[in-house]
Design a protein around this motif. Sequence first.
Motif, PDB file in Angstrom:
ATOM      1  N   LEU A   2      -4.083   8.846  -0.393  1.00 23.56           N
ATOM      2  CA  LEU A   2      -4.134  10.098  -0.049  1.00 23.56           C
ATOM      3  C   LEU A   2      -2.461   9.901   0.662  1.00 23.56           C
ATOM      4  O   LEU A   2      -1.266  11.099   0.469  1.00 23.56           O
ATOM      5  N   LEU A   3      -1.529   8.949   0.748  1.00 27.68           N
ATOM      6  CA  LEU A   3      -0.488   8.629   1.497  1.00 27.68           C
ATOM      7  C   LEU A   3       0.893   8.994   0.349  1.00 27.68           C
ATOM      8  O   LEU A   3       1.670   9.251   0.273  1.00 27.68           O
ATOM      9  N   SER A   4       0.123   9.088  -1.052  1.00 24.20           N
ATOM     10  CA  SER A   4       1.440   9.355  -1.902  1.00 24.20           C
ATOM     11  C   SER A   4       1.595  10.553  -2.386  1.00 24.20           C
ATOM     12  O   SER A   4       2.382  11.444  -1.856  1.00 24.20           O
ATOM     13  N   ALA A  39       6.138   9.295   5.714  1.00 27.94           N
ATOM     14  CA  ALA A  39       7.410   8.541   6.166  1.00 27.94           C
ATOM     15  C   ALA A  39       8.141   7.924   5.773  1.00 27.94           C
ATOM     16  O   ALA A  39       9.553   8.210   5.683  1.00 27.94           O
ATOM     17  N   ILE A  40       7.483   7.074   5.990  1.00 28.02           N
ATOM     18  CA  ILE A  40       8.073   5.518   6.106  1.00 28.02           C
ATOM     19  C   ILE A  40       8.145   5.410   5.071  1.00 28.02           C
ATOM     20  O   ILE A  40       9.295   4.523   3.959  1.00 28.02           O
ATOM     21  N   ALA A  41       7.673   5.540   3.801  1.00 26.87           N
ATOM     22  CA  ALA A  41       7.464   5.715   1.913  1.00 26.87           C
ATOM     23  C   ALA A  41       8.126   6.658   1.691  1.00 26.87           C
ATOM     24  O   ALA A  41       9.800   5.257   1.043  1.00 26.87           O
ATOM     25  N   ALA A  42       8.965   7.523   1.636  1.00 17.83           N
ATOM     26  CA  ALA A  42      10.158   8.093   2.101  1.00 17.83           C
ATOM     27  C   ALA A  42      11.012   7.777   2.350  1.00 17.83           C
ATOM     28  O   ALA A  42      11.776   7.456   1.193  1.00 17.83           O
ATOM     29  N   LYS A  43      11.130   7.265   3.224  1.00 18.80           N
ATOM     30  CA  LYS A  43      12.368   6.643   3.825  1.00 18.80           C
ATOM     31  C   LYS A  43      13.265   4.732   2.918  1.00 18.80           C
ATOM     32  O   LYS A  43      14.058   5.168   2.177  1.00 18.80           O
ATOM     33  N   GLY A 103       0.885  -1.733   0.425  1.00 18.83           N
ATOM     34  CA  GLY A 103      -0.055  -0.357   0.144  1.00 18.83           C
ATOM     35  C   GLY A 103       1.229   0.870   0.336  1.00 18.83           C
ATOM     36  O   GLY A 103       0.796   2.337  -0.665  1.00 18.83           O
ATOM     37  N   LEU A 104       2.133   1.226   0.418  1.00 15.09           N
ATOM     38  CA  LEU A 104       3.237   2.689   0.136  1.00 15.09           C
ATOM     39  C   LEU A 104       3.936   2.561  -0.949  1.00 15.09           C
ATOM     40  O   LEU A 104       3.925   1.744  -1.893  1.00 15.09           O
ATOM     41  N   PRO A 105       3.916   4.285  -1.148  1.00 21.03           N
ATOM     42  CA  PRO A 105       3.988   4.646  -2.925  1.00 21.03           C
ATOM     43  C   PRO A 105       5.876   4.132  -2.694  1.00 21.03           C
ATOM     44  O   PRO A 105       6.255   4.502  -2.294  1.00 21.03           O
ATOM     45  N   ASP A 106       5.908   3.489  -4.251  1.00 22.94           N
ATOM     46  CA  ASP A 106       7.222   3.656  -4.154  1.00 22.94           C
ATOM     47  C   ASP A 106       8.021   4.734  -4.957  1.00 22.94           C
ATOM     48  O   ASP A 106       7.070   5.887  -5.398  1.00 22.94           O
ATOM     49  N   LEU A 107       9.477   5.079  -5.093  1.00 22.64           N
ATOM     50  CA  LEU A 107       9.859   6.335  -5.709  1.00 22.64           C
ATOM     51  C   LEU A 107       9.404   6.686  -6.668  1.00 22.64           C
ATOM     52  O   LEU A 107       8.699   8.001  -7.123  1.00 22.64           O
ATOM     53  N   GLN A 108       8.932   6.270  -7.702  1.00 31.56           N
ATOM     54  CA  GLN A 108       8.310   6.100  -9.069  1.00 31.56           C
ATOM     55  C   GLN A 108       7.220   6.909  -8.936  1.00 31.56           C
ATOM     56  O   GLN A 108       6.618   8.035  -9.123  1.00 31.56           O
ATOM     57  N   ALA A 109       6.178   6.695  -7.851  1.00 30.87           N
ATOM     58  CA  ALA A 109       4.779   6.770  -7.984  1.00 30.87           C
ATOM     59  C   ALA A 109       5.371   8.306  -6.273  1.00 30.87           C
ATOM     60  O   ALA A 109       4.275   8.923  -7.071  1.00 30.87           O
ATOM     61  N   ILE A 110       6.320   8.803  -5.574  1.00 30.18           N
ATOM     62  CA  ILE A 110       6.225   9.376  -5.177  1.00 30.18           C
ATOM     63  C   ILE A 110       6.087  11.084  -6.137  1.00 30.18           C
ATOM     64  O   ILE A 110       5.930  12.134  -6.280  1.00 30.18           O
ATOM     65  N   GLY A 130      -2.359   8.708  10.838  1.00 30.17           N
ATOM     66  CA  GLY A 130      -1.931   8.368  10.201  1.00 30.17           C
ATOM     67  C   GLY A 130      -0.888   7.746   8.981  1.00 30.17           C
ATOM     68  O   GLY A 130      -0.024   7.497   8.468  1.00 30.17           O
ATOM     69  N   SER A 131      -1.462   8.507   8.327  1.00 25.34           N
ATOM     70  CA  SER A 131      -1.038   9.151   7.070  1.00 25.34           C
ATOM     71  C   SER A 131       0.269   9.659   7.260  1.00 25.34           C
ATOM     72  O   SER A 131       1.021   9.458   5.969  1.00 25.34           O
ATOM     73  N   GLY A 132       0.571  10.723   8.027  1.00 19.75           N
ATOM     74  CA  GLY A 132       1.991  11.958   8.131  1.00 19.75           C
ATOM     75  C   GLY A 132       2.845  11.108   8.061  1.00 19.75           C
ATOM     76  O   GLY A 132       4.222  10.470   7.868  1.00 19.75           O
TER      77      GLY A 132
END
Length: 341
Positions: free
Chosen positions: A166-168, A200-204, A15-22, A194-196
């Motif tokens: 929303l997370l992306s 942060a986890i996704a970006a890391k 469910g977390l965006p990867d670098l391309q999605a971000i 929890g979105s924030g």
Amino acid sequence: MSAVLREQALPSLMGLPDLQAIEHAARVVYREFQATPQYRWGLSSQRLGTDCWIKHENHTPVGAFKIRGGLTYFDALKQAGELPAEVISATRGNHGQSMGWAARVHGVACTIVVPRGNSLEKNAAMRALGVTLIEHGEDFQESREFAMRLATERGAHMVPSFHADLLSGVSTYWWEFMLAVPQLDVVYVPIGQGSGACSAIAAKRALKRDLRIVGVVSAHATTYADSLAAGRVVEAPVSTELADGMACRIADQKALDILLPHLDQVVKVTDAEVAQAMRDLYSDTHNVAEGAGAASFAAAMQERKQLKGQVVGVTLCGGNVDSVVFAKVLAPGDQADLSQS
């Protein structure tokens, strides 16, 4: 007050965006506004006793980070050919402004449910974006449940407070921060729904960084701290008068599944600590922080003795505090009564 989380096996986190999605989400966000700044503030660093970088999400067009998620959520609906005639959601304010802004961009009607006694100025800001505002319930959870029933009755699209689309968008601000300050050792992240923190986890992960992520909850709204400790959703009462952006009674299971294995620690901050952080941030940077917007700095200050020699990142994730509340926070003398009444 803090707790270190136990280690667990890493899930796939689909469910977390990867670098391309971000990076795609950033292009969507930047149609409306550019990257927000981050600064190493001298006085805040002096106060904390180590390098302190502050990410200024109070500088978005709605004064908070939530707008990023609204823009990408609506963009995903548009790309799928599923833009509805009306959206409905629930909020304490910043998520509602995000929905109002994005709905206006796409020509979609927007109804937002807030609890009674909600921030007057956040309510006014939502109405100014064309939102139809309904006051219902004594807390966010009651507003959320009413919004869901209303959406079903009307055949409207119910926008959740936590969703992959929303997370992306929200992940773009942590991606900006980590790119701009690659030397960060630790970041402190307020947890509402929890979105924030999940972002942060996704970006890391997307940037392959090894910094620590510390979640911050209100000591007067502990569902996420309790749920993370128990490994399951635990309902907890809400009594915070200041950190309305963190005033959640029931944690989101999807958010919990992401946070549990990836948060290094959870810190609880009291309203008094949040109020002090609001005063400190105003004194040091002359930026206004709402309660949740000051929570990460409050948590870092609580742990400052352990942070010597580290590069610390905190997020001023929102500045939407009612003027009468902020005046009370800044006023000399007794700081105990922070309510609007």
